[in-house]
Design an enzyme around this catalytic site. Structure first.
Site, PDB file in Angstrom:
ATOM      1  N   LYS A 197      69.655  44.620  47.427  1.00  0.00           N
ATOM      2  CA  LYS A 197      70.796  45.226  48.117  1.00  0.00           C
ATOM      3  C   LYS A 197      71.922  45.437  47.109  1.00  0.00           C
ATOM      4  O   LYS A 197      72.405  44.483  46.500  1.00  0.00           O
ATOM      5  CB  LYS A 197      71.270  44.318  49.252  1.00  0.00           C
ATOM      6  N   ASP A 241      70.573  49.185  64.274  1.00  0.00           N
ATOM      7  CA  ASP A 241      69.954  49.254  62.953  1.00  0.00           C
ATOM      8  C   ASP A 241      70.072  47.931  62.214  1.00  0.00           C
ATOM      9  O   ASP A 241      69.502  47.781  61.125  1.00  0.00           O
ATOM     10  CB  ASP A 241      70.568  50.382  62.120  1.00  0.00           C
ATOM     11  N   ASN A 242      70.778  46.963  62.792  1.00  0.00           N
ATOM     12  CA  ASN A 242      70.888  45.631  62.205  1.00  0.00           C
ATOM     13  C   ASN A 242      70.106  44.590  63.000  1.00  0.00           C
ATOM     14  O   ASN A 242      70.381  43.401  62.891  1.00  0.00           O
ATOM     15  CB  ASN A 242      72.357  45.201  62.120  1.00  0.00           C
ATOM     16  N   GLY A 302      70.934  52.660  52.658  1.00  0.00           N
ATOM     17  CA  GLY A 302      71.892  53.401  51.854  1.00  0.00           C
ATOM     18  C   GLY A 302      72.207  52.767  50.521  1.00  0.00           C
ATOM     19  O   GLY A 302      72.757  53.424  49.634  1.00  0.00           O
ATOM     20  N   ASP A 333      78.562  54.616  47.679  1.00  0.00           N
ATOM     21  CA  ASP A 333      78.201  54.649  46.262  1.00  0.00           C
ATOM     22  C   ASP A 333      76.926  53.867  45.974  1.00  0.00           C
ATOM     23  O   ASP A 333      76.475  53.798  44.836  1.00  0.00           O
ATOM     24  CB  ASP A 333      79.350  54.125  45.391  1.00  0.00           C
ATOM     25  N   ASP A 345      71.126  41.426  57.727  1.00  0.00           N
ATOM     26  CA  ASP A 345      72.339  42.181  57.393  1.00  0.00           C
ATOM     27  C   ASP A 345      73.600  41.354  57.592  1.00  0.00           C
ATOM     28  O   ASP A 345      74.352  41.534  58.544  1.00  0.00           O
ATOM     29  CB  ASP A 345      72.417  43.487  58.192  1.00  0.00           C
TER      30      ASP A 345
END
EC number: 2.7.7.-
Length: 525
Positions: A135, A274-275, A115, A147, A284
């Protein structure tokens, strides 16, 4: 452990030619992740970051990539590593965000994805290839309501902890640089933007496999598994069942990784599927923390109100996450064997996967026992060692003794008498409980052939003096917000040598100040 990390500007080596580096990063490779196709990645440019500047840089990570540390001084470095365009990229060379899904806090969350991260390409050095990922590089199709930006606070934390974990000997993604900007972003308060350059051989997560399984895309699932096996688990190719072998290796690495976390008192904070790295890397860094006053129920993530990812829960959660990976791989397991029917193949796949997952405790347990035995300075293996270690952890928990300092100061305990006990004994509220345990410990040490000095030296090689405590990171962050990056540099240099005495930096190994107890980190961190 490699060469010392230095943040001073290098005069010895010329700055690396950034155009050549940018072109190398963008050069497509036939077996790179992005070549799997549009079902896996979306290509797009990064969102420009105004007036970027270098906040932190790891010479050590640069050398791992075959780059000169002088690169940080090259004109355009900050622009390149915050994602600002340095040339007109052809569509086939644009950075990319990948799609994945996953379970978050034990609940299926559906499609997720990068994201706010964009992978800008690969660099090869010493026979290994590394992906570089920015990142905080802006919105992607997977940003959901975000955002796409990272803030200076979280970027500094990730930069420092990535490198600190590496130097503790724990598998992890690395961090090359942090690039800051005065661009404001809204979180709980107004903060400023930053981009951290993450480095790993692969950023494939358990969630990548879950995504294609959940969306019933067996061809893509198999292509992903084949990619991971070909690039990172080549020994699995020759197994009777390559996909079962992949599950077994990923499970083993995960078990051993979490054992290493437990041994240094590290809490990840958000162990969603997902991590979880398919390579068994720590990935992460968000609301992580190293335990100060020991509490087995310690929760480092203020958002984790149920304590799902508490310190004591991490092994269980890692095991559960491996079950999620196994479920995603079930359609592939057994494809290389003859079966009378698909139902028979599927039934056998479940049995085989359960057998692999059943080995997790016997992989995690001995790995942790080996680590704790080394932390206690026990070269020989004895039946009562686990009980001795558990008794120590129990009295540490009861007294909230500092995790890092307790193990570090144990090196001063003598097998002959109690004269060296004071530094560690003083960490305990219940001194009598410590004395009782210390007598048991001394009796156990008497069975060891090593003298006190040799044992202490060995213990100091596995029990760090310095870890990234939250208050140390917070001090560096506060100064960085005032454009003073010297504390980021100084702290990173100290954490580069976590097992060395470094007496000039004793303050970094001291008990946390009272104000540290008010610090909170959450998923927004």
């Amino acid at each position: 452990m490699g060469s010392n990390m230095s943040f001073s500007r290098s005069e010895a080596a010329p700055a690396a030619p950034l155009p050549d580096l940018a072109a190398t990063l963008a050069a497509p490779r036939d077996d790179a992740f992005q070549q799997l196709g549009a079902a896996f990645v979306t290509r797009l440019p990064a969102a420009p970051l105004p007036a970027p500047y270098v906040v932190g840089f790891s010479d050590d990570a640069a050398r791992m990539l075959g780059l000169e540390p002088a690169l940080r001084d090259a004109p355009g470095f900050a622009e390149l590593f915050c994602g600002n365009p340095t040339r007109d990229w052809p569509q086939a060379s644009l950075p990319y965000a990948s799609v994945y899904s996953g379970h978050q806090f034990g609940v299926w969350a559906g499609q997720l994805g990068d994201g706010r991260a964009l992978t800008i390409g690969e660099l090869a050095h010493d026979g290994r290839r590394y992906e570089l990922q920015l990142k905080g590089a802006g919105r992607t199709p997977y940003s959901r309501m975000g955002d796409g930006r990272a803030v200076l606070r979280s970027s500094i934390r990730e930069f420092l902890c990535s490198e600190a974990m590496h130097h503790l000997g724990i598998p992890t993604t690395r961090a090359l640089a942090v690039i800051g900007s005065d661009q404001p972003v809204v979180r709980e308060e107004i903060e400023t933007s930053a981009v951290v350059t993450r480095v790993a051989q692969s950023f494939v997560r358990f969630g990548h496999f879950e995504h294609f399984f959940a969306n019933d895309r067996p061809e893509q699932l198999r292509a992903l598994a084949d990619h991971v096996i070909e690039r990172f688990y080549p020994a699995c190719r020759d197994a009777d069942d390559p996909y079962l072998a992949l599950l077994a290796e990923a499970t083993r690495r995960t078990a051993e990784l979490v054992a290493q976390w437990q041994a240094v008192g590290f809490c990840h904070g958000v162990m969603n599927t997902d991590n979880m790295s398919i390579l068994g890397l720590t990935i992460d860094y968000g609301p992580f923390g190293f335990i100060d006053a020991f509490d087995a129920k310690h929760v480092c993530n203020h958002s984790d109100t149920q304590g799902r990812y508490a310190y004591r829960m991490q092994p269980r959660i890692a095991h559960w996450n491996c079950f999620c990976l196994a479920q995603a791989l079930l359609p592939l397991i057994g494809l290389h064997r003859d079966a009378p029917s698909e139902d028979a193949r599927a039934e056998r796949a479940v049995e085989d996967a359960h057998a692999v997952l059943g080995r997790f405790p016997e992989q995690f347990g001995p790995a942790l026992e080996r680590a704790i035995r080394a932390k206690l300075g026990l070269a020989l293996e004895r039946e009562g060692d686990a009980a001795l270690a558990n008794q120590l952890l129990e009295i540490m928990d009861a007294s909230h003794a500092d995790f890092t300092l307790t193990f570090r100061h144990l090196a001063r305990v003598s097998k002959h008498d109690a004269r060296g006990d004071a530094p560690v004994r003083d960490l305990f509220i219940d001194r009598d409980a410590f004395d009782r345990w210390a007598n048991l410990y001394r009796a156990r040490l008497s069975e060891e052939a090593r003298d006190d000095a040799s044992r202490a030296a060995a213990m100091n090689r596995v029990n760090p003096k310095y870890v990234l405590r939250n208050h140390l990171a917070e001090t560096a962050i506060r100064r960085a917000k005032e454009k003073d990056f010297s504390e980021v540099e100084r702290l990173a240099a100290v954490l580069r040598r976590p097992f060395d005495e470094q007496p000039e930096h004793d303050a970094y190994a001291a008990l946390p100040p009272d104000w540290a107890s008010t610090l909170e980190v959450s998923c927004s961190s």
